[in-house]
Design a protein around this motif. Structure first.
Motif, mmCIF file in Angstrom:
data_model
loop_
_atom_site.group_PDB
_atom_site.id
_atom_site.type_symbol
_atom_site.label_atom_id
_atom_site.label_comp_id
_atom_site.label_asym_id
_atom_site.label_seq_id
_atom_site.Cartn_x
_atom_site.Cartn_y
_atom_site.Cartn_z
ATOM 1 N N UNK A 186 41.967 -126.202 29.821
ATOM 2 C CA UNK A 186 43.422 -126.464 29.932
ATOM 3 C C UNK A 186 44.098 -126.923 29.058
ATOM 4 N N UNK A 187 43.878 -128.058 28.719
ATOM 5 C CA UNK A 187 44.864 -128.855 28.097
ATOM 6 C C UNK A 187 44.731 -128.522 26.462
ATOM 7 N N UNK A 188 43.493 -128.226 26.100
ATOM 8 C CA UNK A 188 43.174 -127.965 24.560
ATOM 9 C C UNK A 188 43.776 -126.413 24.315
ATOM 10 N N UNK A 189 43.608 -125.600 25.360
ATOM 11 C CA UNK A 189 43.725 -123.998 25.001
ATOM 12 C C UNK A 189 45.124 -123.758 25.429
ATOM 13 N N UNK A 190 46.065 -124.528 25.851
ATOM 14 C CA UNK A 190 47.266 -124.244 26.400
ATOM 15 C C UNK A 190 48.118 -123.616 25.008
ATOM 16 N N UNK A 191 48.664 -122.441 25.266
ATOM 17 C CA UNK A 191 49.412 -122.034 24.037
ATOM 18 C C UNK A 191 48.747 -121.370 23.008
ATOM 19 N N UNK A 192 47.322 -121.257 23.076
ATOM 20 C CA UNK A 192 46.512 -120.772 22.066
ATOM 21 C C UNK A 192 46.226 -119.221 22.519
ATOM 22 N N UNK A 193 46.295 -118.182 21.737
ATOM 23 C CA UNK A 193 46.164 -116.960 22.118
ATOM 24 C C UNK A 193 44.871 -116.485 21.440
ATOM 25 N N UNK A 194 44.107 -115.615 22.200
ATOM 26 C CA UNK A 194 42.723 -115.422 21.546
ATOM 27 C C UNK A 194 41.447 -116.031 21.934
ATOM 28 N N UNK A 196 38.393 -116.201 20.592
ATOM 29 C CA UNK A 196 38.039 -116.886 19.505
ATOM 30 C C UNK A 196 38.595 -118.340 19.223
ATOM 31 N N UNK A 197 39.878 -118.171 19.196
ATOM 32 C CA UNK A 197 40.822 -119.532 18.749
ATOM 33 C C UNK A 197 40.724 -120.432 19.717
ATOM 34 N N UNK A 198 40.675 -119.880 20.989
ATOM 35 C CA UNK A 198 40.281 -120.981 22.185
ATOM 36 C C UNK A 198 39.080 -121.598 22.319
ATOM 37 N N UNK A 199 37.798 -120.693 21.978
ATOM 38 C CA UNK A 199 36.743 -121.321 21.623
ATOM 39 C C UNK A 199 36.648 -122.473 20.682
ATOM 40 N N UNK A 200 37.123 -122.067 19.653
ATOM 41 C CA UNK A 200 37.241 -123.050 18.393
ATOM 42 C C UNK A 200 37.982 -124.303 18.759
ATOM 43 N N UNK A 201 39.100 -124.262 19.316
ATOM 44 C CA UNK A 201 39.756 -125.406 19.972
ATOM 45 C C UNK A 201 38.788 -126.341 20.740
ATOM 46 N N UNK A 202 38.276 -125.565 21.835
ATOM 47 C CA UNK A 202 37.549 -126.304 22.917
ATOM 48 C C UNK A 202 36.283 -126.983 22.219
#
Length: 210
Positions: A186-194, A196-202
């Motif tokens: 939740x911390x690293x994906x907050x505000x990220x859309x999509x 694929x973008x969430x998985x990359x940040x994770x």
């Protein structure tokens, strides 16, 4: 021992049959152990309703041999850059990884089949083991949201050691390491859309921890 330079062509079929027999033997053992594990968790949860445990079949020999064929490709083509022993070592690693997946999948499928057949079971959760990959850890953060193999495949990969945990109540408490991953997700994906973008940040966040 069957895999020797002078006999590899003639003994390869015996080797594949041997691997298939071992996978069959250990897959049956994995299904039995998983059935015992399911029964134990059911009793621990206080579920007393009668239940007949289904038993899943081990993977077909033909399917196992297909993957062993892939693993042994090129074994008869030793060169000056790669000796036969080096090639055999690579084959062994591949065969072990594929065999482990077949056996573990049978155990996981046994629990999922039991959940689908058990009217007292509500859903299942993925529980990761140490050194789990970023994808497995992401799936585990979802908690006990899975109901059956039809709604969510387990998505195991080679060398995957995640397990299926059946849930018999509305409340599910993930293990501490998964709760930590949930907070991080939740911390690293907050505000990220999509997705694929969430998985990359994770993935980047987990890599930064190592």
């Amino acid at each position: 021992p069957m895999l020797k330079p002078s006999t590899v062509i003639t003994t390869a079929d015996h080797y594949k049959a041997g691997v298939a027999a071992l996978v069959d033997q250990y897959s049956l053992a994995a299904a039995s152990l998983s059935a015992d594990y399911y029964d134990a968790l059911r009793s621990q949860a206080g579920v007393t309703a009668p239940f007949h445990m289904p038993m899943v079949d081990p993977p077909p020999d033909g399917q196992v041999v297909h993957y062993v064929d892939w693993a042994t490709t090129g074994l008869d083509r030793a060169t000056t850059t790669k000796t036969f022993d080096e090639l055999a070592g690579m084959v062994q690693s591949k065969v072990e990884a594929v065999s482990q997946k077949f056996v573990a999948d049978t155990g996981r499928n046994e629990i999922i089949a039991a959940i689908e057949a058990d009217t007292q079971a509500r859903r299942w959760a993925r529980v990761t083991r140490p050194n789990a990959c970023y994808f497995c850890r992401m799936l585990a953060t979802r908690g006990a949201v899975y109901r059956s193999e039809a709604t969510a495949e387990f998505k195991a990969h080679t060398n995957c050691h995640c397990v299926v945990e059946p849930v018999f109540s509305m409340h599910y408490e993930p293990p501490a390491h998964t709760r930590a991953d949930q907070s991080l997700w939740y911390e690293v994906t907050s505000g990220i859309h999509g997705s694929k973008a969430k998985m990359l940040a994770w993935r980047h966040a987990l890599e930064a921890q190592n």
